[in-house]
Design a protein around this motif. Structure first.
Motif, PDB file in Angstrom:
ATOM      1  N   THR A   1       0.818  -1.206   0.000  1.00  5.00           N
ATOM      2  CA  THR A   1       0.000   0.000   0.000  1.00  5.00           C
ATOM      3  C   THR A   1       0.854   1.259   0.000  1.00  5.00           C
ATOM      4  O   THR A   1       0.569   2.206  -0.751  1.00  5.00           O
ATOM      5  N   GLU A   2       1.928   1.285   0.793  1.00  2.86           N
ATOM      6  CA  GLU A   2       2.747   2.496   0.852  1.00  2.86           C
ATOM      7  C   GLU A   2       3.396   2.818  -0.493  1.00  2.86           C
ATOM      8  O   GLU A   2       3.575   3.991  -0.848  1.00  2.86           O
ATOM      9  N   VAL A   3       3.719   1.793  -1.277  1.00  3.00           N
ATOM     10  CA  VAL A   3       4.302   2.010  -2.609  1.00  3.00           C
ATOM     11  C   VAL A   3       3.238   2.586  -3.544  1.00  3.00           C
ATOM     12  O   VAL A   3       3.496   3.563  -4.268  1.00  3.00           O
ATOM     13  N   ILE A   4       2.043   2.012  -3.503  1.00  4.75           N
ATOM     14  CA  ILE A   4       0.954   2.491  -4.363  1.00  4.75           C
ATOM     15  C   ILE A   4       0.623   3.947  -4.024  1.00  4.75           C
ATOM     16  O   ILE A   4       0.487   4.792  -4.915  1.00  4.75           O
ATOM     17  N   VAL A   5       0.509   4.248  -2.732  1.00  2.00           N
ATOM     18  CA  VAL A   5       0.196   5.614  -2.291  1.00  2.00           C
ATOM     19  C   VAL A   5       1.274   6.586  -2.788  1.00  2.00           C
ATOM     20  O   VAL A   5       0.974   7.630  -3.374  1.00  2.00           O
ATOM     21  N   SER A   6       2.530   6.242  -2.572  1.00  2.00           N
ATOM     22  CA  SER A   6       3.647   7.104  -2.959  1.00  2.00           C
ATOM     23  C   SER A   6       3.669   7.343  -4.476  1.00  2.00           C
ATOM     24  O   SER A   6       3.829   8.478  -4.932  1.00  2.00           O
ATOM     25  N   GLU A   7       3.509   6.277  -5.250  1.00  5.19           N
ATOM     26  CA  GLU A   7       3.565   6.397  -6.714  1.00  5.19           C
ATOM     27  C   GLU A   7       2.395   7.219  -7.249  1.00  5.19           C
ATOM     28  O   GLU A   7       2.563   8.005  -8.192  1.00  5.19           O
ATOM     29  N   CYS A   8       1.215   7.068  -6.665  1.00  7.66           N
ATOM     30  CA  CYS A   8       0.062   7.862  -7.099  1.00  7.66           C
ATOM     31  C   CYS A   8       0.248   9.330  -6.733  1.00  7.66           C
ATOM     32  O   CYS A   8      -0.082  10.214  -7.528  1.00  7.66           O
TER      33      CYS A   8
ATOM     34  N   PRO B   1      -5.580  10.258  -8.820  1.00  5.85           N
ATOM     35  CA  PRO B   1      -6.489   9.898  -7.731  1.00  5.85           C
ATOM     36  C   PRO B   1      -6.370   8.409  -7.377  1.00  5.85           C
ATOM     37  O   PRO B   1      -6.366   7.546  -8.260  1.00  5.85           O
ATOM     38  N   LEU B   2      -6.255   8.140  -6.084  1.00 12.71           N
ATOM     39  CA  LEU B   2      -6.152   6.774  -5.567  1.00 12.71           C
ATOM     40  C   LEU B   2      -7.312   6.522  -4.624  1.00 12.71           C
ATOM     41  O   LEU B   2      -7.557   7.321  -3.714  1.00 12.71           O
ATOM     42  N   TYR B   3      -8.004   5.423  -4.851  1.00 14.61           N
ATOM     43  CA  TYR B   3      -9.102   5.018  -3.982  1.00 14.61           C
ATOM     44  C   TYR B   3      -8.687   3.755  -3.246  1.00 14.61           C
ATOM     45  O   TYR B   3      -8.519   2.698  -3.855  1.00 14.61           O
ATOM     46  N   LEU B   4      -8.486   3.905  -1.940  1.00 17.86           N
ATOM     47  CA  LEU B   4      -8.069   2.794  -1.097  1.00 17.86           C
ATOM     48  C   LEU B   4      -9.280   2.160  -0.436  1.00 17.86           C
ATOM     49  O   LEU B   4     -10.189   2.863   0.010  1.00 17.86           O
ATOM     50  N   THR B   5      -9.278   0.844  -0.365  1.00 21.61           N
ATOM     51  CA  THR B   5     -10.332   0.110   0.333  1.00 21.61           C
ATOM     52  C   THR B   5      -9.659  -0.710   1.427  1.00 21.61           C
ATOM     53  O   THR B   5      -8.828  -1.581   1.134  1.00 21.61           O
ATOM     54  N   GLU B   6     -10.012  -0.392   2.662  1.00 20.30           N
ATOM     55  CA  GLU B   6      -9.422  -1.088   3.810  1.00 20.30           C
ATOM     56  C   GLU B   6      -9.709  -2.587   3.762  1.00 20.30           C
ATOM     57  O   GLU B   6     -10.849  -2.995   3.510  1.00 20.30           O
ATOM     58  N   HIS B   7      -8.676  -3.369   3.985  1.00 22.19           N
ATOM     59  CA  HIS B   7      -8.738  -4.831   4.116  1.00 22.19           C
ATOM     60  C   HIS B   7      -9.078  -5.580   2.827  1.00 22.19           C
ATOM     61  O   HIS B   7      -9.163  -6.800   2.849  1.00 22.19           O
ATOM     62  N   ALA B   8      -9.290  -4.883   1.722  1.00 25.66           N
ATOM     63  CA  ALA B   8      -9.626  -5.576   0.469  1.00 25.66           C
ATOM     64  C   ALA B   8      -8.372  -6.214  -0.122  1.00 25.66           C
ATOM     65  O   ALA B   8      -7.277  -5.665  -0.047  1.00 25.66           O
ATOM     66  N   ASN B   9      -8.552  -7.379  -0.725  1.00 24.67           N
ATOM     67  CA  ASN B   9      -7.440  -8.116  -1.319  1.00 24.67           C
ATOM     68  C   ASN B   9      -7.219  -7.703  -2.780  1.00 24.67           C
ATOM     69  O   ASN B   9      -7.752  -6.698  -3.237  1.00 24.67           O
ATOM     70  N   HIS B  10      -6.469  -8.500  -3.504  1.00 25.32           N
ATOM     71  CA  HIS B  10      -6.110  -8.190  -4.886  1.00 25.32           C
ATOM     72  C   HIS B  10      -7.331  -8.207  -5.811  1.00 25.32           C
ATOM     73  O   HIS B  10      -7.284  -7.636  -6.895  1.00 25.32           O
ATOM     74  N   SER B  11      -8.407  -8.830  -5.393  1.00 22.07           N
ATOM     75  CA  SER B  11      -9.656  -8.814  -6.164  1.00 22.07           C
ATOM     76  C   SER B  11     -10.624  -7.755  -5.636  1.00 22.07           C
ATOM     77  O   SER B  11     -11.779  -7.722  -6.038  1.00 22.07           O
ATOM     78  N   MET B  12     -10.142  -6.941  -4.707  1.00 22.15           N
ATOM     79  CA  MET B  12     -10.960  -5.908  -4.058  1.00 22.15           C
ATOM     80  C   MET B  12     -12.115  -6.523  -3.276  1.00 22.15           C
ATOM     81  O   MET B  12     -13.226  -6.000  -3.249  1.00 22.15           O
ATOM     82  N   GLU B  13     -11.808  -7.636  -2.614  1.00 15.39           N
ATOM     83  CA  GLU B  13     -12.794  -8.336  -1.792  1.00 15.39           C
ATOM     84  C   GLU B  13     -12.241  -8.528  -0.381  1.00 15.39           C
ATOM     85  O   GLU B  13     -11.033  -8.600  -0.182  1.00 15.39           O
ATOM     86  N   THR B  14     -13.167  -8.634   0.576  1.00 16.61           N
ATOM     87  CA  THR B  14     -12.784  -8.817   1.977  1.00 16.61           C
ATOM     88  C   THR B  14     -13.144 -10.200   2.502  1.00 16.61           C
ATOM     89  O   THR B  14     -12.720 -10.574   3.588  1.00 16.61           O
TER      90      THR B  14
END
Length: 189
Positions: free
Chosen positions: A134-141, A147-160
């Motif tokens: 996550t820190e790499v994605i945040v920094s690169e964006c 714009p970066l949309y983060l979803t807490e606890h979601a995996n690579h498929s954007m699922e929890t």
């Protein structure tokens, strides 16, 4: 207005899985012709193996270069790339190599994708994604002002793993996706 959207799936995350299925429906409503990139059979076991991942990327890039060579992107008023995982690296690279100037919706990019991702588009990432930190994605964006949309606890498929929450997440992602597609489609009209 002539518009085209190209879908760049992930490895094992094909165009009929939720993120790409619903985003295809959205672009269809906005009048985009839709093309789905096909990478052919890619090597397995690429997760965590940079050498194998790069080999898969090179193989897929060669395949889509041939596949998309018959499309005159310059004849379209709007070009949009929808991509997932390794597809984000392919979409960004193909756009940069061919100087298309596409709009981009990047679903769960891998870290290496940022070697090619420019300054156009939006990014979705789950904090539980074990394919990218996550820190790499945040920094690169932040560097690119994307714009970066983060979803807490979601995996690579954007699922929890919680079905009803996953449906809420999908709805939120598709609302943001549609907002971007609408704004991109209306630019310079």
């Amino acid at each position: 207005m002539k518009k085209i959207a190209v879908v760049f799936p992930g490895v094992g995350y094909h165009a009929d899985k939720p993120l790409l299925y619903y985003s295809r429906k959205i672009v269809g409503r906005y009048g985009y012709e839709i093309v789905c990139a096909d990478y052919g059979q890619l090597p397995s076991g690429i997760k965590g193996d940079a050498k194998k991942m790069y080999a898969a990327y090179e193989q897929a890039l060669e395949k889509i270069t041939g596949q998309l060579s018959g499309i005159d992107f310059g004849s379209y008023d709007k070009v949009l790339f929808l991509s997932k995982s390794i597809g984000t690296a392919l979409a960004a690279s193909y756009d940069a190599i061919n100087r298309i100037g596409a709009g981009h919706v990047y679903y769960t990019p891998v870290e290496a994708s940022f070697q090619a991702i420019g300054t156009e588009g939006i990014v979705f990432h789950g904090t539980g994604d074990d394919w990218a930190k996550t820190e790499v994605i945040v920094s690169e964006c932040e560097k690119r002002k994307i714009p970066l949309y983060l979803t807490e606890h979601a995996n690579h498929s954007m699922e929890t793993g919680e079905t009803l929450r996953d449906l809420e997440i999908m709805r939120e992602i598709m609302e943001k996706t549609e907002d971007y597609i609408r704004e991109f489609s209306e630019r310079n009209e």
